[in-house]
Design a protein around this motif. Structure first.
Motif, PDB file in Angstrom:
ATOM      1  N   PHE A   1       0.146  34.727 102.783  1.00 50.53           N
ATOM      2  CA  PHE A   1      -1.440  34.774 102.976  1.00 50.53           C
ATOM      3  C   PHE A   1      -1.958  34.977 101.653  1.00 50.53           C
ATOM      4  O   PHE A   1      -1.374  35.600 100.885  1.00 50.53           O
ATOM      5  N   ARG A   2      -3.070  34.609 101.609  1.00 52.64           N
ATOM      6  CA  ARG A   2      -4.094  34.902 100.434  1.00 52.64           C
ATOM      7  C   ARG A   2      -4.788  36.235 100.879  1.00 52.64           C
ATOM      8  O   ARG A   2      -5.364  36.431 101.720  1.00 52.64           O
ATOM      9  N   SER A   3      -4.724  37.072  99.899  1.00 51.34           N
ATOM     10  CA  SER A   3      -5.139  38.602 100.021  1.00 51.34           C
ATOM     11  C   SER A   3      -6.538  38.365 100.138  1.00 51.34           C
ATOM     12  O   SER A   3      -7.108  39.347 100.955  1.00 51.34           O
ATOM     13  N   SER A   4      -7.166  37.868  99.316  1.00 56.35           N
ATOM     14  CA  SER A   4      -8.758  37.730  99.431  1.00 56.35           C
ATOM     15  C   SER A   4      -9.153  37.354 100.650  1.00 56.35           C
ATOM     16  O   SER A   4     -10.285  37.661 100.995  1.00 56.35           O
ATOM     17  N   GLU A   5      -8.657  36.261 101.174  1.00 56.37           N
ATOM     18  CA  GLU A   5      -9.006  35.637 102.374  1.00 56.37           C
ATOM     19  C   GLU A   5      -8.935  36.878 103.422  1.00 56.37           C
ATOM     20  O   GLU A   5      -9.805  36.622 104.481  1.00 56.37           O
ATOM     21  N   LEU A   6      -7.921  37.250 103.520  1.00 55.82           N
ATOM     22  CA  LEU A   6      -7.533  38.463 104.353  1.00 55.82           C
ATOM     23  C   LEU A   6      -8.771  39.617 104.537  1.00 55.82           C
ATOM     24  O   LEU A   6      -9.122  40.106 105.358  1.00 55.82           O
ATOM     25  N   LEU A   7      -9.114  39.860 103.222  1.00 59.17           N
ATOM     26  CA  LEU A   7      -9.930  40.860 103.058  1.00 59.17           C
ATOM     27  C   LEU A   7     -11.430  40.429 103.757  1.00 59.17           C
ATOM     28  O   LEU A   7     -12.054  41.461 103.937  1.00 59.17           O
ATOM     29  N   LYS A   8     -11.597  39.182 103.461  1.00 60.74           N
ATOM     30  CA  LYS A   8     -12.951  38.567 103.855  1.00 60.74           C
ATOM     31  C   LYS A   8     -13.138  38.842 105.422  1.00 60.74           C
ATOM     32  O   LYS A   8     -14.044  39.126 106.145  1.00 60.74           O
ATOM     33  N   LEU A   9     -11.895  38.467 106.381  1.00 65.95           N
ATOM     34  CA  LEU A   9     -11.837  38.712 107.648  1.00 65.95           C
ATOM     35  C   LEU A   9     -12.084  40.291 108.118  1.00 65.95           C
ATOM     36  O   LEU A   9     -12.417  40.298 109.112  1.00 65.95           O
ATOM     37  N   LEU A  10     -11.356  40.975 107.178  1.00 67.11           N
ATOM     38  CA  LEU A  10     -11.251  42.069 107.639  1.00 67.11           C
ATOM     39  C   LEU A  10     -12.698  42.903 107.645  1.00 67.11           C
ATOM     40  O   LEU A  10     -13.111  44.013 108.315  1.00 67.11           O
ATOM     41  N   VAL A  11     -13.308  42.407 106.410  1.00 65.80           N
ATOM     42  CA  VAL A  11     -14.708  43.205 106.421  1.00 65.80           C
ATOM     43  C   VAL A  11     -15.618  43.091 107.671  1.00 65.80           C
ATOM     44  O   VAL A  11     -16.174  44.305 107.981  1.00 65.80           O
ATOM     45  N   ASN A  12     -15.670  42.048 108.295  1.00 61.59           N
ATOM     46  CA  ASN A  12     -16.568  41.816 109.515  1.00 61.59           C
ATOM     47  C   ASN A  12     -15.872  42.696 110.526  1.00 61.59           C
ATOM     48  O   ASN A  12     -16.567  42.887 111.532  1.00 61.59           O
ATOM     49  N   GLN A  13     -14.717  42.790 110.674  1.00 60.36           N
ATOM     50  CA  GLN A  13     -13.641  43.480 111.608  1.00 60.36           C
ATOM     51  C   GLN A  13     -14.114  45.183 111.645  1.00 60.36           C
ATOM     52  O   GLN A  13     -14.146  45.676 112.649  1.00 60.36           O
ATOM     53  N   LEU A  14     -14.192  45.371 110.402  1.00 59.74           N
ATOM     54  CA  LEU A  14     -14.297  46.950 110.234  1.00 59.74           C
ATOM     55  C   LEU A  14     -15.814  47.683 110.002  1.00 59.74           C
ATOM     56  O   LEU A  14     -15.754  48.703 109.699  1.00 59.74           O
ATOM     57  N   GLU A  15     -16.730  46.764 110.379  1.00 59.62           N
ATOM     58  CA  GLU A  15     -17.998  47.351 110.351  1.00 59.62           C
ATOM     59  C   GLU A  15     -18.364  48.378 111.351  1.00 59.62           C
ATOM     60  O   GLU A  15     -17.899  48.621 112.356  1.00 59.62           O
ATOM     61  N   PRO A  16     -19.173  49.698 110.852  1.00 58.75           N
ATOM     62  CA  PRO A  16     -19.741  49.926 109.642  1.00 58.75           C
ATOM     63  C   PRO A  16     -18.620  50.779 108.736  1.00 58.75           C
ATOM     64  O   PRO A  16     -17.857  51.488 108.948  1.00 58.75           O
ATOM     65  N   LEU A  17     -19.024  50.103 107.559  1.00 53.67           N
ATOM     66  CA  LEU A  17     -18.229  50.839 106.176  1.00 53.67           C
ATOM     67  C   LEU A  17     -19.401  51.475 105.467  1.00 53.67           C
ATOM     68  O   LEU A  17     -20.421  51.006 105.321  1.00 53.67           O
ATOM     69  N   THR A  18     -18.837  52.651 104.606  1.00 48.82           N
ATOM     70  CA  THR A  18     -19.468  53.475 103.885  1.00 48.82           C
ATOM     71  C   THR A  18     -19.883  52.464 102.432  1.00 48.82           C
ATOM     72  O   THR A  18     -19.277  51.594 102.118  1.00 48.82           O
ATOM     73  N   GLU A  19     -20.866  52.954 101.718  1.00 53.06           N
ATOM     74  CA  GLU A  19     -21.253  52.283 100.464  1.00 53.06           C
ATOM     75  C   GLU A  19     -19.908  52.237  99.645  1.00 53.06           C
ATOM     76  O   GLU A  19     -19.594  51.089  99.225  1.00 53.06           O
ATOM     77  N   GLN A  20     -19.343  53.374  99.685  1.00 52.66           N
ATOM     78  CA  GLN A  20     -18.360  53.554  98.734  1.00 52.66           C
ATOM     79  C   GLN A  20     -17.157  52.658  99.177  1.00 52.66           C
ATOM     80  O   GLN A  20     -16.416  52.149  98.184  1.00 52.66           O
ATOM     81  N   GLN A  21     -17.080  52.743 100.524  1.00 53.49           N
ATOM     82  CA  GLN A  21     -15.817  51.713 101.178  1.00 53.49           C
ATOM     83  C   GLN A  21     -16.026  50.257 100.784  1.00 53.49           C
ATOM     84  O   GLN A  21     -15.160  49.413 100.287  1.00 53.49           O
ATOM     85  N   LEU A  22     -17.501  49.678 100.945  1.00 54.94           N
ATOM     86  CA  LEU A  22     -17.943  48.421 100.606  1.00 54.94           C
ATOM     87  C   LEU A  22     -17.631  48.082  99.211  1.00 54.94           C
ATOM     88  O   LEU A  22     -17.078  46.897  98.954  1.00 54.94           O
ATOM     89  N   VAL A  23     -17.793  48.954  98.192  1.00 57.61           N
ATOM     90  CA  VAL A  23     -17.660  48.698  96.888  1.00 57.61           C
ATOM     91  C   VAL A  23     -16.177  48.480  96.489  1.00 57.61           C
ATOM     92  O   VAL A  23     -15.694  47.756  95.698  1.00 57.61           O
ATOM     93  N   GLY A  24     -15.411  49.787  97.235  1.00 60.03           N
ATOM     94  CA  GLY A  24     -13.898  49.535  97.053  1.00 60.03           C
ATOM     95  C   GLY A  24     -13.269  48.059  97.551  1.00 60.03           C
ATOM     96  O   GLY A  24     -12.430  47.651  96.772  1.00 60.03           O
ATOM     97  N   VAL A  25     -13.511  47.843  98.931  1.00 56.57           N
ATOM     98  CA  VAL A  25     -13.302  46.629  99.341  1.00 56.57           C
ATOM     99  C   VAL A  25     -13.633  45.173  98.559  1.00 56.57           C
ATOM    100  O   VAL A  25     -13.189  44.471  98.200  1.00 56.57           O
TER     101      VAL A  25
END
Length: 301
Positions: free
Chosen positions: A163-187
């Motif tokens: 799998f493409r790691s970048s595509e997987l991260l896009k999928l996860l951002v929408n699944q894991l809300e809410p994230l802290t600002e620090q977590q959003l920057v890290g992701v």
């Protein structure tokens, strides 16, 4: 006269109503026939799928492995690719068991300590598949690159054997809300660095393919059997073989990127968020496998 006109009008309306009623009945009859045919097709597909599952079970008992894509049959006693297919099947079964355990823990609101043990187990199990892939890359890199150990739908999204790691991260951002600002920057940083690494590897693969094409097309493409042509041919093949040796490196780098991305994601997220992320990843690939099964079992005219 007026009464006669009224009678004619009523008669005409009755005829029209009778015709419409007949048309509706015919349409309903055809609809029932189509529905019956469709249900029969579904039942036939279900029976075929059941038969395939039974054949798969018998084949496994007899020492033969049938890949999950349904289009390959391998003997267990063969080369590295065959062994990998079997080991991947076992890995997937254990992965499903661990994910079910993780899902039960999340749904039952288990404590962080218990959840962390299960999450760490799933992460360690991912390390195992990367080890297996590293071994088969040495034995048969083309098998890994082709994705024939995956289902057809998964192969549509395959990139360098995974799998493409970048595509997987896009999928996860929408699944894991809410994230802290620090977590959003890290992701976001992780996604950007993954994308850059993927682009570099893709460019490397394109350069390798171009180089191979140039190597194989150098000189005469005729079929002359002279000593000089044979020597040139052998020289070309030797050069091509040397360049193909770099394929293993590309696959290993891509898998290392995938492994590092999972580990970095785990560090950025909380234990409970990591659990949800692992469940989301599993559900995504599980749906792709289910889509493949439905596609293969679809009714064919």
């Amino acid at each position: 006269m007026l009464l006669l006109q009224l009678l004619i009008q009523v008669t005409d309306q009755r005829v029209i109503w009778i015709k419409r009623l007949a048309q509706n009945r015919e349409a309903a009859r055809k609809s029932r026939l189509r529905k019956k045919a469709y249900v029969q097709q579904l039942e036939s597909s279900r029976l075929k799928l059941t038969q395939l599952e039974q054949e798969l079970q018998r084949a496994r008992q007899q020492g033969i492995f049938i890949s999950s894509s349904g289009d390959q049959i391998h003997s267990l006693g063969g080369n590295g690719a065959m062994t990998f297919d079997v080991e991947y099947g076992r890995w997937l079964e254990e992965h499903n068991r661990q994910i079910n355990e993780l899902r039960m823990a999340v749904n039952s609101h288990a404590g962080d300590a218990e959840l962390r043990i299960i999450v760490d187990g799933v992460m360690a199990h991912y390390d195992e598949i990367f080890r297996l892939k590293s071994n088969v890359a040495k034995a048969d890199v083309f098998h890994l690159l082709s994705g024939m150990w995956k289902t057809p739908a998964e192969r549509c999204f395959l990139w360098l054997g995974g799998f493409r790691s970048s595509e997987l991260l896009k999928l996860l951002v929408n699944q894991l809300e809410p994230l802290t600002e620090q977590q959003l920057v890290g992701v976001s940083n992780l996604q950007q660095s993954s994308q850059q690494a993927e682009d570099a590897l893709s460019q490397g693969m394109e350069a390798l393919q171009q180089s191979l094409s140039e190597t194989l097309s150098t000189g005469s493409l005729g079929s002359s059997g002279s000593t000089g042509n044979v020597a040139n041919y052998m020289g070309q093949m030797a050069m091509a073989m040397g360049k193909l040796g770099t394929l293993e490196g590309f696959i290993c780098q891509a898998d290392n990127l995938r492994q590092q991305t999972l580990q970095q994601m785990h560090r950025i997220l909380t234990t409970r968020q990591s659990a949800r992320a692992l469940l989301a990843i599993h559900d995504y690939f599980s749906r792709l496998r289910a889509l493949s099964s439905l596609w293969l079992a679809r009714p064919r005219e």
